[in-house]
Design a protein around this motif. Structure first.
Motif, mmCIF file in Angstrom:
data_model
loop_
_atom_site.group_PDB
_atom_site.id
_atom_site.type_symbol
_atom_site.label_atom_id
_atom_site.label_comp_id
_atom_site.label_asym_id
_atom_site.label_seq_id
_atom_site.Cartn_x
_atom_site.Cartn_y
_atom_site.Cartn_z
ATOM 1 N N THR A 160 0.847 -1.191 0.000
ATOM 2 C CA THR A 160 0.000 0.000 0.000
ATOM 3 C C THR A 160 0.882 1.240 0.000
ATOM 4 O OG1 THR A 160 -1.785 -1.128 1.176
ATOM 5 C CG2 THR A 160 -1.790 1.281 1.231
ATOM 6 N N LEU A 161 0.600 2.170 -0.932
ATOM 7 C CA LEU A 161 1.413 3.374 -1.072
ATOM 8 C C LEU A 161 0.849 4.561 -0.299
ATOM 9 C CD1 LEU A 161 2.167 3.195 -4.908
ATOM 10 C CD2 LEU A 161 3.684 2.559 -3.020
ATOM 11 N N VAL A 185 -8.401 8.104 -3.276
ATOM 12 C CA VAL A 185 -8.108 6.845 -3.966
ATOM 13 C C VAL A 185 -6.866 6.249 -3.311
ATOM 14 C CG1 VAL A 185 -7.434 5.755 -6.132
ATOM 15 C CG2 VAL A 185 -9.104 7.623 -6.149
ATOM 16 N N THR A 186 -7.005 5.057 -2.764
ATOM 17 C CA THR A 186 -5.859 4.371 -2.171
ATOM 18 C C THR A 186 -5.083 3.674 -3.274
ATOM 19 O OG1 THR A 186 -7.039 4.023 -0.090
ATOM 20 C CG2 THR A 186 -5.098 2.662 -0.490
ATOM 21 N N LEU A 187 -3.800 3.990 -3.369
ATOM 22 C CA LEU A 187 -2.945 3.413 -4.402
ATOM 23 C C LEU A 187 -2.069 2.313 -3.820
ATOM 24 C CD1 LEU A 187 -1.830 6.667 -6.267
ATOM 25 C CD2 LEU A 187 -3.668 5.076 -6.899
ATOM 26 N N HIS A 188 -1.803 1.331 -4.644
ATOM 27 C CA HIS A 188 -0.980 0.186 -4.246
ATOM 28 C C HIS A 188 0.090 -0.048 -5.303
ATOM 29 C CE1 HIS A 188 -4.164 -0.886 -1.328
ATOM 30 N NE2 HIS A 188 -4.977 -0.526 -2.299
ATOM 31 N N TRP A 189 1.184 -0.655 -4.874
ATOM 32 C CA TRP A 189 2.262 -1.054 -5.780
ATOM 33 C C TRP A 189 2.234 -2.570 -5.894
ATOM 34 C CZ3 TRP A 189 5.594 0.873 -9.183
ATOM 35 C CH2 TRP A 189 6.753 0.162 -9.513
ATOM 36 N N GLN A 190 2.012 -3.049 -7.097
ATOM 37 C CA GLN A 190 2.062 -4.486 -7.352
ATOM 38 C C GLN A 190 3.240 -4.783 -8.268
ATOM 39 O OE1 GLN A 190 -1.192 -7.032 -7.908
ATOM 40 N NE2 GLN A 190 -2.777 -5.551 -7.324
#
Length: 295
Positions: free
Chosen positions: A158-159, A264-269
């Motif tokens: 989670t970023l 907006v919750t951003l994630h790193w995949q």
């Protein structure tokens, strides 16, 4: 079993997807188009699945995407291994492909890349709701995405939260919003959207209790152009807080609903690979996001 897959055929499949056509793949591989076609057909026969959609450009099927991802991961590991052995004498730079949404690209993401010198980046711009699909298809190695659900074979970090404000030029607000109930005004006023997949403005209006934003829509597919269009008074829109701030301070924009926003919750995949390049990039992106985004 994956270990029984002929690597020459798998690499040929990847070349066809990357180059877009059988002829272009043949030129890249220095073989004939017939040889490329035979290798792909042999791989399809071996797996018992159709692997490519014969469109222009060629696209992998769901089964093909699995093998494309495998081929790209194999190439990444091979380059890392040669590098660790000190035998990467080809002069080819270490290339990392990443999918990232336009707003992150225009605000906080690029400084992260400067923290990882020596890498060559291939950025794919896509909406944060759709970047995970590029990972799933094997077209990129990592992605900034709104999905917390890991793509098969990937890890997730989670970023942070990116905040968006409903804003417009003061003259636009006076003409279309002031003196009217906000939900009704925004459901009729001209609106700016990124493209036809952009549902963000509609989602905000739905949150206020109306069905959607108005039918008069300007489609502006760049983050900077989106902001400029709103500031020019052509319509209202949801703008990242970090972009809107300077124009709000100068009076060129006003917030249409003080105290209302959307996060907006951003994630790193990224792939589950023991790759120094990917690990360094992940650390740089995470550190930059912690400074730029809300926790």
């Amino acid at each position: 079993m994956m270990s029984e897959l002929p690597l020459e055929q798998v690499r040929t499949l990847l070349a066809v997807v990357d180059e877009g056509t059988f002829d272009a793949a043949a030129a890249a591989l220095h073989v004939t188009p017939s040889a490329v076609s035979q290798r792909v057909k042999a791989l399809e026969q071996r797996t018992g699945r159709v692997l490519l959609q014969r469109t222009k450009p060629v696209r992998p099927t769901e089964s093909g995407a699995v093998l494309v991802r495998f081929a790209r991961q194999l190439a990444r590991l091979e380059r890392d291994a040669w590098g660790e052995l000190g035998l990467s004498g080809s002069g080819e730079p270490t290339r990392v492909s990443v999918a990232v949404n336009a707003d992150a690209l225009a605000t906080w993401f690029l400084p992260a890349l400067s923290l990882v010198p020596g890498l060559c980046f291939e950025l794919h711009r896509e909406d944060e709701d759709h970047t995970a699909a590029l990972l799933r298809e094997g077209l990129v190695m990592a992605a900034v995405t709104s999905s917390p659900d890991p793509v098969p074979g990937c890890t997730v970090r989670t970023l942070g939260r990116m905040r968006y404000l409903p804003v417009a030029a003061p003259e636009f607000a006076a003409a279309h919003v002031e003196g009217r109930p906000l939900p009704e005004a925004l459901s009729r006023a001209p609106v700016v959207v990124f493209d036809r997949k952009d549902d963000f403005q509609d989602a905000f209006v739905r949150r206020l209790g109306c069905g959607s934003a108005g039918p008069f829509r300007h489609h502006v597919p760049t983050s900077e152009g989106f902001l400029d269009t709103v500031a020019a008074g052509l319509g209202w829109g949801m703008v990242p807080e970090v972009q809107a701030g300077p124009l709000l301070d100068r009076g060129r924009l006003v917030v249409l609903a003080p105290g209302a926003w959307m996060d907006v919750t951003l994630h790193w995949q990224q792939w589950k690979l023991d790759s120094p390049a990917l690990a360094a990039l992940a650390d740089a992106v995470t550190a930059t996001a912690q400074r730029a985004l809300r926790g």
